[in-house]
Design an enzyme around this catalytic site. Structure first.
Site, PDB file in Angstrom:
ATOM      1  N   LYS A 109       0.906  -1.160   0.010  1.00 44.77           N
ATOM      2  CA  LYS A 109      -0.024   0.030  -0.098  1.00 44.77           C
ATOM      3  C   LYS A 109       0.953   1.218   0.096  1.00 44.77           C
ATOM      4  O   LYS A 109       1.987   0.909   0.319  1.00 44.77           O
ATOM      5  CB  LYS A 109      -0.644   0.011   1.243  1.00 44.77           C
ATOM      6  CG  LYS A 109      -2.229   0.936   1.033  1.00 44.77           C
ATOM      7  CD  LYS A 109      -3.253   0.069   0.294  1.00 44.77           C
ATOM      8  CE  LYS A 109      -4.385   0.678   0.395  1.00 44.77           C
ATOM      9  NZ  LYS A 109      -5.688  -0.243  -0.032  1.00 44.77           N
TER      10      LYS A 109
HETATM   11  N1  NAI Z   1     -11.082   2.439  -4.345  1.00 46.61           N
HETATM   12  C1  NAI Z   1     -11.204   1.190  -4.404  1.00 46.61           C
HETATM   13  O1  NAI Z   1     -10.847   0.483  -5.411  1.00 46.61           O
HETATM   14  C2  NAI Z   1     -11.105   0.683  -2.959  1.00 46.61           C
HETATM   15  C3  NAI Z   1     -11.253   1.245  -1.795  1.00 46.61           C
HETATM   16  N2  NAI Z   1     -11.077   0.566  -0.706  1.00 46.61           N
HETATM   17  C4  NAI Z   1     -11.290   1.265   0.478  1.00 46.61           C
HETATM   18  O2  NAI Z   1     -12.633   2.023   0.623  1.00 46.61           O
HETATM   19  C5  NAI Z   1     -12.555   3.268   1.406  1.00 46.61           C
HETATM   20  C6  NAI Z   1     -13.106   4.219   0.604  1.00 46.61           C
HETATM   21  O3  NAI Z   1     -12.371   4.277  -0.616  1.00 46.61           O
HETATM   22  P1  NAI Z   1     -12.937   5.098  -1.917  1.00 46.61           P
HETATM   23  O4  NAI Z   1     -14.214   5.039  -2.093  1.00 46.61           O
HETATM   24  O5  NAI Z   1     -11.745   4.669  -3.026  1.00 46.61           O
HETATM   25  O6  NAI Z   1     -12.307   6.741  -1.462  1.00 46.61           O
HETATM   26  P2  NAI Z   1     -12.857   7.871  -1.957  1.00 46.61           P
HETATM   27  O7  NAI Z   1     -11.828   8.872  -1.796  1.00 46.61           O
HETATM   28  O8  NAI Z   1     -13.393   7.787  -3.283  1.00 46.61           O
HETATM   29  O9  NAI Z   1     -14.175   8.151  -1.056  1.00 46.61           O
HETATM   30  C7  NAI Z   1     -14.056   8.350   0.340  1.00 46.61           C
HETATM   31  C8  NAI Z   1     -15.466   8.913   0.698  1.00 46.61           C
HETATM   32  O10 NAI Z   1     -15.681   8.847   2.087  1.00 46.61           O
HETATM   33  C9  NAI Z   1     -15.817  10.049   2.591  1.00 46.61           C
HETATM   34  N3  NAI Z   1     -15.382  10.396   3.989  1.00 46.61           N
HETATM   35  C10 NAI Z   1     -14.361  10.642   4.475  1.00 46.61           C
HETATM   36  N4  NAI Z   1     -14.431  10.806   5.817  1.00 46.61           N
HETATM   37  C11 NAI Z   1     -15.979  10.762   6.072  1.00 46.61           C
HETATM   38  C12 NAI Z   1     -16.454  10.565   7.411  1.00 46.61           C
HETATM   39  N5  NAI Z   1     -16.014  11.037   8.551  1.00 46.61           N
HETATM   40  N6  NAI Z   1     -17.748  10.513   7.192  1.00 46.61           N
HETATM   41  C13 NAI Z   1     -18.326   9.934   6.039  1.00 46.61           C
HETATM   42  N7  NAI Z   1     -17.804  10.118   5.168  1.00 46.61           N
HETATM   43  C14 NAI Z   1     -16.526  10.380   4.866  1.00 46.61           C
HETATM   44  C15 NAI Z   1     -15.475  11.048   1.486  1.00 46.61           C
HETATM   45  O11 NAI Z   1     -16.374  12.328   1.795  1.00 46.61           O
HETATM   46  C16 NAI Z   1     -15.844  10.476   0.331  1.00 46.61           C
HETATM   47  O12 NAI Z   1     -17.295  10.456  -0.103  1.00 46.61           O
HETATM   48  C17 NAI Z   1     -11.246   3.439   1.960  1.00 46.61           C
HETATM   49  O13 NAI Z   1     -11.113   2.629   3.235  1.00 46.61           O
HETATM   50  C18 NAI Z   1     -10.267   2.369   0.979  1.00 46.61           C
HETATM   51  O14 NAI Z   1      -9.073   2.097   1.497  1.00 46.61           O
HETATM   52  C19 NAI Z   1     -11.185  -0.708  -0.549  1.00 46.61           C
HETATM   53  C20 NAI Z   1     -11.080  -1.475  -1.737  1.00 46.61           C
HETATM   54  C21 NAI Z   1     -10.674  -0.894  -2.765  1.00 46.61           C
HETATM   55  O1  AKG Z   2      -7.012  -2.613  -7.142  1.00 46.84           O
HETATM   56  C1  AKG Z   2      -5.984  -2.915  -6.390  1.00 46.84           C
HETATM   57  O2  AKG Z   2      -4.865  -3.504  -6.657  1.00 46.84           O
HETATM   58  C2  AKG Z   2      -5.989  -2.572  -4.978  1.00 46.84           C
HETATM   59  C3  AKG Z   2      -7.024  -1.808  -4.296  1.00 46.84           C
HETATM   60  C4  AKG Z   2      -7.003  -1.427  -2.701  1.00 46.84           C
HETATM   61  O3  AKG Z   2      -6.146  -0.640  -2.482  1.00 46.84           O
HETATM   62  C5  AKG Z   2      -7.771  -2.211  -1.938  1.00 46.84           C
HETATM   63  O4  AKG Z   2      -8.331  -3.196  -2.170  1.00 46.84           O
HETATM   64  O5  AKG Z   2      -7.559  -1.788  -0.521  1.00 46.84           O
END
Ligand code: NAI
Ligand code: AKG
Length: 428
Positions: A109
């Site tokens: 990461k």
């Molecule tokens: N993007 C991906 O493909 C993956 C993401 N994740 C995990 O999913 C989670 C979200 O990631 P993404 O959606 O990619 O990030 P992002 O940056 O696209 O969205 C994050 C969201 O969380 C909101 N947020 C932040 N703090 C908050 C709070 N205190 N209360 C309510 N909402 C809040 C933000 O406003 C935003 O809407 C993280 O933990 C990330 O590690 C896990 C697997 C894959």
């Molecule tokens: O798409 C990937 O390779 C990793 C996504 C990721 O960072 C996660 O699953 O937390």
């Protein structure tokens, strides 16, 4: 004396679960030590010129947790709260996630301490290119393959691919996944994590014999993961009664029209703030709503010892990484809340990243129905295996997932070590 409970360190949460599973597996102490610690932790400092002409320094990290099962894989996070312990935990979760789902990758990461919302697109591009340059010897299609995480997306992944290719003097698509289609990205990757969350949610509902069309859900976070989880579940008839992002949380007992909300979000600079057809609630109250499914899809440690006893949802689907701290596990289990762990629930993203890496490596382009079908098969199999192992050992699905992952990684790691230690015979 303050009654405030100190926020749990996400790396400690990972270790707590690791130790329970390692004891059940009776893992050798030396292999335990090896698997708890990252193989490599890199801290980089670099500066870029901001749009106003001043220089600014940034600190970034890349942690390679383990490469026993394959090249390390994992996203890059842009956030002000990024720190080494967080990145270490996230890297280890990647190792366990790939192992649970049978994806031939190790775990890594990365992150940069910055606030992407206050940086222009050109500044973000300079930051991404500088970070990539600093890590150009670490990344590589057969070494370490980054992807998006919180605060990053296809733009950043495209810049990373381009900068890495410039450094190496040739186009290397497979160095990173989650790119735009025109930069060698895969169909289905943008929505893959949310699609996976919805697949897992439907399986969990089925386990509790709750019909999707009769169920309710609350979703914390409306970014890549939260938005797509909401959309796919809405399409399956789940009534989404509450959503939040960093700016606002709101509730509508009649159900939120998710396609309409997405339209609003896209027209309002990617925020749900001010969406009219609902009532504003406190952020922390969203987590305590009386719903069938609670989907934390924002960040770590939002459900802790402090609020776990007040959770009323029947099911928690960990769409974010590490939203439930280890000190909350026991309370939720005692209260019969079914928690589907992050290393299974959000594995849709890395699964389709694996498909993207394969397509890049094989110079192929797959169709969307093929991608979605393979994704569904992998997650269904992962879900069945986790619940079978949970029943066998009488443990929670989380500990079952750790048992499956640790066993696989420990066996492979041990074989590699035995091979290294074996005497080398000279061949004639
Ligand atoms: N993007 C991906 O493909 C993956 C993401 N994740 C995990 O999913 C989670 C979200 O990631 P993404 O959606 O990619 O990030 P992002 O940056 O696209 O969205 C994050 C969201 O969380 C909101 N947020 C932040 N703090 C908050 C709070 N205190 N209360 C309510 N909402 C809040 C933000 O406003 C935003 O809407 C993280 O933990 C990330 O590690 C896990 C697997 C894959
Ligand atoms: O798409 C990937 O390779 C990793 C996504 C990721 O960072 C996660 O699953 O937390």
């Amino acid at each position: 004396m303050s009654t405030e409970i100190i926020k749990q360190n996400p790396f400690q949460s990972m270790i707590d679960r690791f130790n329970i599973a390692a004891d059940i597996l009776n893992l050798d102490e030396s292999i335990k030590q090896k698997l708890q610690r990252p193989e490599k932790q890199i801290v980089v400092n670099f500066s870029i010129t901001l749009d106003n002409g001043t220089e600014k320094n940034f600190e970034g990290y890349r942690v390679i947790h383990n490469t026993a099962l394959g090249p390390s894989k994992g996203g890059i996070r842009y956030d002000t709260a990024v720190n080494l312990d967080e990145v270490k935990a996230l890297a280890a979760w990647m190792t366990w996630k790939s192992a649970v789902t049978g994806i031939p990758f190790g775990g890594a990461k990365g992150g940069i301490i910055c606030d992407p919302r206050t940086l222009s697109k050109t500044e973000l591009e300079r930051i991404t290119r500088a970070y990539t340059k600093a890590l150009a010897d670490i990344f590589g299609p057969e070494k370490d393959v980054p992807a998006p995480d919180m605060g990053t997306g296809p733009d950043e992944m495209g810049w990373l691919m381009d900068e890495f290719s410039l450094v190496h003097g040739k186009t290397i698509h497979a160095v990173v996944t989650g790119k735009h289609l025109h930069s060698g990205g895969s169909l289905g990757r943008v929505e893959a994590t949310g699609r996976g969350v919805s697949i897992i949610t439907l399986l969990a509902l089925e386990k509790l014999k709750i019909r999707p069309a009769k169920s309710t859900a609350a979703i914390q976070g409306f970014g890549n993961v939260g938005l797509h989880s909401a959309l796919f579940l809405y399409e399956k008839g789940v009534k989404i009664v509450a959503v939040s992002d960093v700016s606002e949380a709101f509730y509508n007992p009649d159900g939120i029209n998710i396609p309409e909300l997405i339209l609003y979000y896209n027209l309002n600079n990617k925020t749900i703030k001010g969406y009219p057809n609902s009532v504003a609630i406190k952020h922390e109250d969203l987590l305590l709503l009386d719903v069938d499914v609670l989907i934390p899809a924002a960040k770590e440690d939002v459900i802790t010892q402090k609020n776990a006893k007040d959770i009323r949802a029947k099911i928690i689907i960990e769409a974010a990484n590490g939203p439930v701290s280890s000190d909350a596990d026991k309370i939720l289990h005692e209260n019969s809340v079914l928690v589907v762990p992050d290393i299974l629930a959000n594995a849709g993203g890395v699964t389709v990243s694996y498909f993207e890496w394969l397509q890049n490596s094989l110079l192929e382009s797959w169709r969307i129905h093929q991608i979605n079908k393979r994704l569904e098969d992998i997650l269904e199999k992962g879900f069945e295996t986790v619940f079978r192992v949970a029943a066998k050992h009488d443990v929670t699905p989380r500990i079952a997932a750790y048992i499956i992952a640790l066993k696989k990684v420990a066996e492979t790691q041990s074989v590699k070590e035995v091979a290294l230690e074996a005497p080398q015979f000279k061949q004639n």
